[in-house]
Design a protein around this motif. Structure first.
Motif, PDB file in Angstrom:
ATOM      1  N   ASP A 180     -23.589  25.524 -23.705  1.00  0.00           N
ATOM      2  CA  ASP A 180     -22.151  25.274 -23.839  1.00  0.00           C
ATOM      3  C   ASP A 180     -21.479  26.355 -24.682  1.00  0.00           C
ATOM      4  OD1 ASP A 180     -22.331  23.002 -22.309  1.00  0.00           O
ATOM      5  OD2 ASP A 180     -22.590  21.657 -24.019  1.00  0.00           O
ATOM      6  N   ASN A 183     -21.110  29.458 -22.656  1.00  0.00           N
ATOM      7  CA  ASN A 183     -20.043  29.296 -21.670  1.00  0.00           C
ATOM      8  C   ASN A 183     -18.671  29.501 -22.300  1.00  0.00           C
ATOM      9  OD1 ASN A 183     -21.624  28.852 -19.448  1.00  0.00           O
ATOM     10  ND2 ASN A 183     -21.543  26.622 -19.565  1.00  0.00           N
ATOM     11  N   ASP A 423     -20.138  28.135 -10.646  1.00  0.00           N
ATOM     12  CA  ASP A 423     -20.204  27.713 -12.056  1.00  0.00           C
ATOM     13  C   ASP A 423     -19.326  26.486 -12.248  1.00  0.00           C
ATOM     14  OD1 ASP A 423     -20.001  27.673 -15.048  1.00  0.00           O
ATOM     15  OD2 ASP A 423     -21.072  29.577 -14.820  1.00  0.00           O
ATOM     16  N   ASP A 424     -19.813  25.530 -13.024  1.00  0.00           N
ATOM     17  CA  ASP A 424     -19.025  24.318 -13.262  1.00  0.00           C
ATOM     18  C   ASP A 424     -17.942  24.524 -14.318  1.00  0.00           C
ATOM     19  OD1 ASP A 424     -20.678  22.633 -15.867  1.00  0.00           O
ATOM     20  OD2 ASP A 424     -21.348  24.525 -15.009  1.00  0.00           O
ATOM     21  N   GLU A 425     -17.960  25.667 -15.015  1.00  0.00           N
ATOM     22  CA  GLU A 425     -16.955  25.964 -16.027  1.00  0.00           C
ATOM     23  C   GLU A 425     -15.840  26.798 -15.391  1.00  0.00           C
ATOM     24  OE1 GLU A 425     -16.706  25.094 -19.212  1.00  0.00           O
ATOM     25  OE2 GLU A 425     -18.601  23.995 -19.390  1.00  0.00           O
TER      26      GLU A 425
END
Length: 537
Positions: A180, A183, A423-425
């Motif tokens: 995290d 990210n 990417d989930d971000e």
């Protein structure tokens, strides 16, 4: 009374205290009985002297009546010094636990527990103690039999195990948050580089440089926490220590109180060293922070770097030291200093003299581990009230050239190839897309593995490469990559993660993964990695 019964009784008495023949009670069995009794006593005395445990007997006045050879070895006091004496030097510094044990054995007849005792050499040891109340033939309490086993080494091993378990927990925690944090830092680093491409204002560029430097340092710190907690080796480069000193000097000037005078001195022809620049930076910064904390009312910190050649005589006098050219980094302050006894403990894990909440006790132990991993060593000089000096000696590379940051790097550009970014971000998807498009690529994005599979199934003939995160909800990277490989076994995939172990776990089982990007990655790393993968097609 049978002879066996008499022998058992003598064993009990001989164990309690070493009897002489004249002290034996009258016996009707005559000379034979007395000879056997004498022999039995001698055997029991020999057994007690050969016992591994320290055994001694004290009467109710505290007078030592018996002191075996193991007690001599354990405490360093001879039987001649102790027998007949009411002074017990080994308990003088810890009277309370012994008093509690004494009262308990008088009340209950037995006490088992642990005691901390002082030896003749002045060192504390931990013993596992078993105290028994000894009674005479009519049942009257007579003395206390003490059997002590030195468990100091076992306690140290237990403490080391506990520290190892703590470090494992730290590693688990660090691994959980590293992804995290990386990210968060990745879009900052790439965003700064994009802004720099479109601005030439010197003031703004200076701000961007500071922002980028801070973000990169944060990323390095995350990596260093993982490296320390999991024992991962850092990268090794040819490093010029003068750059480290310069950067540390700038950080101190920006962040340390103004009542602290700063001085940095570097030998002009300073040699290079082979090492991890992030780890060495961490060591120097930790020493400087400790120096700052030792001067709450202000003072002076001096950092210096110079060449030094260690001879055979010096190396022979210092363990794990090799003769030859070294670079010596020195951090000196005129703060509170330390007493000699404290210097021996400062490198112990979790040892700190700082107030609760202001120090973890891991700074110097980590620094020592880093310096040793670089085949170097520490020297510490300190005097209470007159400051401290920490010296780090690192093997030098005479004549080796460190990597130069001078000159403009030409980054590879795309030729319109289509790249799928997964990417989930959202910030990472956006900044990666903007960066790739700025360098001549076309980009399509997916927010998770399921979305990526749907896009890839439709457009895989035109997708040149996939850049995907490995840790995503719904469907993670490895599972998605396996599906993409079935759709196109010749696909080219670049895996990205804040944890190197993600790639290590997937490298063998996912052959379509051609390269790995450790998050947060910079623009040059992204573009060079992508160019390498596309060129290998």
């Amino acid at each position: 009374m049978h002879l066996s019964t008499i022998g058992e009784r003598l064993l009990e008495m001989a164990t309690a205290c070493r009897l002489t023949r004249d002290e034996l009670p009258y016996n009707p069995l005559g000379v034979v009985w007395r000879r056997e009794a004498d022999e039995l006593i001698r055997e029991q005395a020999a057994l007690l002297d050969n016992a591994q445990a320290a055994i001694y007997v004290q009467d109710f006045d505290g007078v030592i009546k018996f002191w075996n050879r193991s007690a001599e070895r354990t405490y360093g006091y001879s039987a001649g010094e102790m027998i007949g004496s009411s002074v017990q030097p080994h308990t003088v510094d810890h009277p309370q636990p012994h008093g509690d044990a004494w009262r308990h054995v008088l009340a209950k007849g037995e006490w088992i527990g642990e005691l901390v005792e002082r030896t003749a050499s002045g060192h504390d040891i931990t013993v596992e103690a078993h105290w028994t109340l000894v009674r005479d033939t009519v049942g009257k309490p007579k003395s206390i039999l003490c059997i002590h086993t030195d468990i100091s080494e076992r306690k140290k091993l237990e403490a080391q195990l506990l520290r190892a378990q703590r470090m494992e927990s730290i590693g688990t925690l660090a691994g959980g948050i590293a992804h995290d944090l990386n990210n968060v830092l990745a879009p900052i680093i790439m965003g700064v580089e994009l802004l720099r491409m479109h601005n030439d204002d010197p003031v703004l560029l200076e701000v961007l440089n500071t922002l980028e430097s801070s973000a990169r340092r944060g990323a390095d710190m995350v990596g260093q926490v993982l490296s320390f907690a999991r024992g991962v080796e850092g990268k090794r480069l040819i490093v010029q220590p003068k750059h480290l000193v310069k950067e540390i000097r700038k950080i101190m000037a920006d962040t340390f109180p103004k009542n602290i005078e700063l001085k940095a001195t570097v030998q002009p022809d300073l040699w290079s060293v082979v090492g991890d620049p992030t780890q060495l930076h961490q060591v120097l910064l930790n020493l400087c922070v400790n120096a700052r904390d030792a001067m709450p009312d202000g003072g002076r910190i001096a950092i210096s770097a110079r060449n030094i050649t260690l001879d055979e005589q010096f190396a022979a006098a210092h363990l794990d030291t090799k003769p030859g050219p070294h670079v010596m980094l020195e951090v000196q302050d005129n703060g509170s200093g330390m007493p000699v006894g404290l210097i021996e403990k400062i490198f112990d894990p979790f040892f700190t003299t700082k107030e609760l909440g202001k120090g973890t006790g891991l700074g110097l132990s980590t620094s020592l581990a880093i310096v040793k991993s670089h085949e170097g060593f520490f020297q510490v000089n300190s005097e209470l009230g007159r400051g401290s000096t920490f010296r780090i000696h690192l093997p030098a590379q005479v004549g080796a050239a460190a990597e130069s940051d001078a000159g403009e790097t030409v980054l590879p550009r795309g030729q319109g190839q289509l790249i799928l970014v997964v990417d989930d971000e959202a910030p990472i998807r956006t900044i990666t897309q903007q960066t790739l498009e700025a360098f001549g690529y076309n980009v399509v994005v997916a927010c998770d593995g399921v979305d990526a599979i749907a896009i890839y199934a439709q457009r895989h003939p035109e997708i040149a490469a996939v850049i995907t995160d490995m840790m995503m909800p719904i469907m993670d990277g490895p599972a998605m990559i396996q599906v993409l490989a079935k759709i196109n076994p010749l696909g080219r995939i670049i895996a990205a993660s804040g944890l190197a172990t993600e790639y290590q776990c997937s490298k063998g089982s996912l052959p379509t993964v051609k390269e790995f990007l450790p998050k947060p990655f910079s623009t040059d790393v992204l573009l060079n990695t992508l160019a390498t993968v596309l060129a290998a097609a």
